[in-house]
Design a protein around this motif. Structure first.
Motif, mmCIF file in Angstrom:
data_model
loop_
_atom_site.group_PDB
_atom_site.id
_atom_site.type_symbol
_atom_site.label_atom_id
_atom_site.label_comp_id
_atom_site.label_asym_id
_atom_site.label_seq_id
_atom_site.Cartn_x
_atom_site.Cartn_y
_atom_site.Cartn_z
ATOM 1 N N VAL A 167 70.651 13.152 88.585
ATOM 2 C CA VAL A 167 69.849 12.173 89.320
ATOM 3 C C VAL A 167 68.404 12.378 88.882
ATOM 4 C CG1 VAL A 167 69.033 11.399 91.583
ATOM 5 C CG2 VAL A 167 71.403 12.162 91.300
ATOM 6 N N VAL A 168 67.730 11.279 88.525
ATOM 7 C CA VAL A 168 66.328 11.370 88.110
ATOM 8 C C VAL A 168 65.463 10.494 89.011
ATOM 9 C CG1 VAL A 168 66.889 11.897 85.711
ATOM 10 C CG2 VAL A 168 66.587 9.516 86.398
ATOM 11 N N SER A 169 64.234 10.958 89.251
ATOM 12 C CA SER A 169 63.319 10.215 90.115
ATOM 13 C C SER A 169 61.898 10.707 89.889
ATOM 14 C CB SER A 169 63.707 10.404 91.576
ATOM 15 O OG SER A 169 62.846 9.677 92.434
ATOM 16 N N SER A 170 60.937 9.793 90.053
ATOM 17 C CA SER A 170 59.535 10.203 89.993
ATOM 18 C C SER A 170 58.968 10.420 91.387
ATOM 19 C CB SER A 170 58.706 9.143 89.254
ATOM 20 O OG SER A 170 58.753 7.902 89.939
ATOM 21 N N LEU A 171 59.806 10.174 92.398
ATOM 22 C CA LEU A 171 59.367 10.272 93.795
ATOM 23 C C LEU A 171 60.550 10.682 94.654
ATOM 24 C CD1 LEU A 171 57.238 9.516 96.092
ATOM 25 C CD2 LEU A 171 58.314 7.257 96.066
ATOM 26 N N LEU A 172 60.295 11.557 95.622
ATOM 27 C CA LEU A 172 61.341 11.961 96.560
ATOM 28 C C LEU A 172 60.721 12.081 97.942
ATOM 29 C CD1 LEU A 172 64.364 12.632 96.572
ATOM 30 C CD2 LEU A 172 63.747 15.048 96.396
ATOM 31 N N MET A 173 61.130 11.196 98.835
ATOM 32 C CA MET A 173 60.552 11.172 100.177
ATOM 33 C C MET A 173 60.908 12.418 100.981
ATOM 34 S SD MET A 173 58.707 8.531 100.347
ATOM 35 C CE MET A 173 58.461 6.842 99.817
ATOM 36 N N PHE A 214 69.393 17.616 89.559
ATOM 37 C CA PHE A 214 68.347 16.714 90.057
ATOM 38 C C PHE A 214 67.049 16.999 89.324
ATOM 39 C CE2 PHE A 214 64.866 15.301 92.646
ATOM 40 C CZ PHE A 214 65.292 14.069 93.104
ATOM 41 N N TYR A 215 66.415 15.919 88.842
ATOM 42 C CA TYR A 215 65.160 16.059 88.103
ATOM 43 C C TYR A 215 64.077 15.225 88.792
ATOM 44 C CZ TYR A 215 68.210 17.823 84.393
ATOM 45 O OH TYR A 215 69.126 18.536 83.664
ATOM 46 N N LEU A 216 63.074 15.894 89.339
ATOM 47 C CA LEU A 216 61.909 15.212 89.894
ATOM 48 C C LEU A 216 60.862 15.152 88.792
ATOM 49 C CD1 LEU A 216 60.593 13.907 92.352
ATOM 50 C CD2 LEU A 216 59.729 16.175 92.997
ATOM 51 N N LEU A 217 60.526 13.926 88.376
ATOM 52 C CA LEU A 217 59.680 13.725 87.191
ATOM 53 C C LEU A 217 58.478 12.852 87.548
ATOM 54 C CD1 LEU A 217 62.669 12.938 84.799
ATOM 55 C CD2 LEU A 217 61.432 15.108 84.951
ATOM 56 N N PRO A 218 57.416 13.457 88.065
ATOM 57 C CA PRO A 218 56.221 12.680 88.436
ATOM 58 C C PRO A 218 55.605 11.982 87.218
ATOM 59 C CG PRO A 218 56.115 14.923 89.317
ATOM 60 C CD PRO A 218 57.239 14.884 88.333
ATOM 61 N N THR A 219 55.073 10.794 87.432
ATOM 62 C CA THR A 219 54.417 10.061 86.343
ATOM 63 C C THR A 219 53.142 9.415 86.867
ATOM 64 O OG1 THR A 219 55.877 8.196 86.845
ATOM 65 C CG2 THR A 219 56.479 9.563 84.969
ATOM 66 N N GLU A 220 52.141 10.228 87.110
ATOM 67 C CA GLU A 220 50.842 9.725 87.564
ATOM 68 C C GLU A 220 49.778 9.873 86.474
ATOM 69 O OE1 GLU A 220 49.523 8.155 90.141
ATOM 70 O OE2 GLU A 220 51.385 7.931 91.273
ATOM 71 N N SER A 221 50.210 10.289 85.283
ATOM 72 C CA SER A 221 49.282 10.402 84.161
ATOM 73 C C SER A 221 50.060 10.184 82.877
ATOM 74 C CB SER A 221 48.619 11.783 84.140
ATOM 75 O OG SER A 221 49.564 12.781 83.790
ATOM 76 N N PHE A 222 49.345 9.957 81.792
ATOM 77 C CA PHE A 222 50.026 9.760 80.515
ATOM 78 C C PHE A 222 50.750 11.024 80.073
ATOM 79 C CE2 PHE A 222 47.025 6.231 80.374
ATOM 80 C CZ PHE A 222 47.851 5.213 79.930
ATOM 81 N N ASP A 223 50.148 12.186 80.285
ATOM 82 C CA ASP A 223 50.802 13.434 79.911
ATOM 83 C C ASP A 223 52.114 13.607 80.670
ATOM 84 O OD1 ASP A 223 48.905 14.142 78.050
ATOM 85 O OD2 ASP A 223 47.742 15.394 79.439
ATOM 86 N N GLU A 224 52.091 13.275 81.963
ATOM 87 C CA GLU A 224 53.322 13.369 82.757
ATOM 88 C C GLU A 224 54.353 12.361 82.270
ATOM 89 O OE1 GLU A 224 51.828 15.119 87.076
ATOM 90 O OE2 GLU A 224 52.180 12.974 86.860
#
Length: 297
Positions: free
Chosen positions: A99-105, A120-130
């Motif tokens: 399961v992949v997500s950039s957000l988990l409540m 489970f992979y939490l993958l934040p994307t709030e920047s280009f590097d992320e």
């Protein structure tokens, strides 16, 4: 002693090595199909879903969030919950590998899913590097490393060109922008939001770029004091600009007077840090460097 010779007739011009070679060729595709495992992945945020698609992983996507419904190519993929809020039973029923997500409540959902034997992979994307890290990780999950590198290279090149263009504009010539997430309460972006970077690359300056937050509630007086050249408010009513003209406190704003309140925009495009981000930045640039929108007064 009598010697017994095998009665195996080999066709003229062939030998055992040649026959074995053709047998391997004939059966290799079937052996490969049996050995190859197509990963089964659930994505519960729009940007991770878009990344899976851009990497050619449509066949791996077995579940999505309700927020991913705007993508027509995956309309038949089962919904497993809302954005960042998976329904654990539904996820389990799809038998995914990951399961992949950039957000988990609810952070505890990650351990619940892991305890069920699903990665489970939490993958934040709030920047280009992320974003690059996320693309790389999803590429590994899907066995699409080459495609991931291609996507990262594409975005990096696009950002390089946009940065050069933005730097060529004098700071005092760059339009001041107020990005309105919502109007009641009045929510906007800070410098930790990727939208702040999008505005910069589009050749603008966010009036809230000095606030060290992602998103926050802002006082109306702060917006009036900053007097933005443009207001970008994706998803708000089309006549929002006209409504602001009727409000005494807002009607004096330069953006309102110049008909530069932009609402007729797709939130699914402008508010997602995904593969279409370069398109988003070009749209913002077009908004900032044109005179305004036609509006009945």
């Amino acid at each position: 002693m009598c010697e017994i010779k095998p009665h195996i007739k080999i066709p003229f011009g062939y030998n055992f090595k040649t026959i074995w070679f053709f047998l391997v060729l004939a059966f290799f595709p079937f052996l490969s199909l049996q050995a190859e495992h197509i990963p089964r992945v659930v994505s519960i945020t729009p940007n991770t879903t878009e990344i899976i698609l851009i990497l050619g992983g449509r066949s791996s996507l077995v579940g999505k969030s309700s927020a991913c419904d705007y993508l027509p190519e995956i309309k038949d993929v089962p919904i497993v919950g809302n954005m960042g809020v998976p329904n654990i039973e539904t996820v389990l029923s799809l038998n995914p590998d990951a399961v992949v997500s950039s957000l988990l409540m609810n952070p505890s959902d990650a351990s619940v899913i892991e305890n069920l034997g699903i990665k489970f992979y939490l993958l934040p994307t709030e920047s280009f590097d992320e974003y690059y890290i996320t693309v790389n990780k999803i590429g590994t999950i899907l066995n699409k490393q080459k495609e991931a590198k291609k996507e990262i290279d594409r975005v990096k090149e696009g950002v390089r060109k946009l940065l050069l263009s933005s730097k060529s504009i004098a700071t005092d010539k760059k339009p001041k922008v107020f990005w309105e997430i919502w109007n009641t309460p009045l929510i906007t972006i800070g410098n930790k939001s990727f939208l702040n970077e999008f505005i910069n690359l589009a050749g603008g300056i966010s009036i809230t770029s000095d606030i060290n937050r992602n998103y926050f509630e802002i006082a109306k007086e702060s917006v009036i004091s900053a007097d933005p050249d443009a207001i970008i408010a994706p998803g708000l009513p089309l006549d929002y600009g006209l409504e602001l003209k009727k409000q005494l406190s807002w009607s004096s704003l330069k953006a309102v007077q110049d008909n530069r309140v932009y609402t007729d925009l797709d939130p699914n495009l402008l508010s997602v840090f995904g593969p279409r981000m370069l398109e988003t930045i070009h749209i913002i640039n077009d908004l900032l460097y044109k005179k305004g929108i036609d509006e009945k007064k």
